[in-house]
Design a protein around this motif. Sequence first.
Motif, mmCIF file in Angstrom:
data_model
loop_
_atom_site.group_PDB
_atom_site.id
_atom_site.type_symbol
_atom_site.label_atom_id
_atom_site.label_comp_id
_atom_site.label_asym_id
_atom_site.label_seq_id
_atom_site.Cartn_x
_atom_site.Cartn_y
_atom_site.Cartn_z
ATOM 1 N N SER A 171 0.844 -1.199 0.000
ATOM 2 C CA SER A 171 0.000 0.000 0.000
ATOM 3 C C SER A 171 0.874 1.242 0.000
ATOM 4 C CB SER A 171 -0.883 -0.004 1.246
ATOM 5 O OG SER A 171 -1.559 1.219 1.380
ATOM 6 N N ASP A 172 0.425 2.271 -0.683
ATOM 7 C CA ASP A 172 1.154 3.533 -0.620
ATOM 8 C C ASP A 172 0.363 4.577 0.173
ATOM 9 O OD1 ASP A 172 -0.827 4.014 -2.451
ATOM 10 O OD2 ASP A 172 0.487 4.653 -4.062
ATOM 11 N N VAL A 173 -0.598 4.119 0.977
ATOM 12 C CA VAL A 173 -1.369 5.017 1.830
ATOM 13 C C VAL A 173 -0.582 5.234 3.125
ATOM 14 C CG1 VAL A 173 -3.517 5.321 3.118
ATOM 15 C CG2 VAL A 173 -3.560 4.226 0.864
ATOM 16 N N PRO A 174 -0.137 6.467 3.391
ATOM 17 C CA PRO A 174 0.649 6.732 4.602
ATOM 18 C C PRO A 174 -0.122 6.371 5.870
ATOM 19 C CG PRO A 174 0.679 8.630 3.117
ATOM 20 C CD PRO A 174 -0.344 7.664 2.582
ATOM 21 N N GLY A 175 0.552 5.722 6.818
ATOM 22 C CA GLY A 175 -0.055 5.381 8.096
ATOM 23 C C GLY A 175 -1.036 4.234 8.060
ATOM 24 N N ARG A 176 -1.177 3.592 6.905
ATOM 25 C CA ARG A 176 -2.161 2.505 6.768
ATOM 26 C C ARG A 176 -1.937 1.412 7.806
ATOM 27 N NH1 ARG A 176 -4.735 0.395 1.881
ATOM 28 N NH2 ARG A 176 -6.024 2.131 2.387
#
Length: 174
Positions: free
Chosen positions: A29-34
């Motif tokens: 994933s490239d979603v920060p804080g995921r």
Amino acid sequence: MLQQAELVTIGKIERPFGVRGEARVRSLSDVPGRFERLSRVTLVAPSGKLLETTVIQVRSGGPTFIVAFEAFTAPEQIAEFRGGLVQIPRGDSPALPADQYYECDLVGLTVWDEGGILLGTLEDVWDLSGNQVFVVRRDGKELLIPAAKQVVAKVDIAGRTMTVRLPEGLSEFA
């Protein structure tokens, strides 16, 4: 339990970590804080076995995360899920901009070239030094296609197909 189509893959279990049943997980994933915000996940073993569990703790482990799952207390328990996937409900994932897709939605697509020639099935997406490559297989042959806008002509998630413009030199495969 949620159906596979309702889930999004966010990580891959690389191996057990330590003696308390933790796992080293590579983020997809490239979603920060995921990962830091995870609570409930579905684990998918390479065998296809599904397991819903709670995430107890997440900490950074260099290029990966060390994740403690409620379902495991020993490394032998997580071993069955080595190489497996970490998934969350699709509703927990942010909407993507046009012409961007989750990897889990692309895997399994039938890939065609613009001339209507069947290239095979998209079986994996590799991240090679920051460049993504689609792994397409047919009849025991493997074709690596750059995951670039100038190569991908059309993606039809509902129809489960992808049409590509093969770069010169790759057309011999077709």
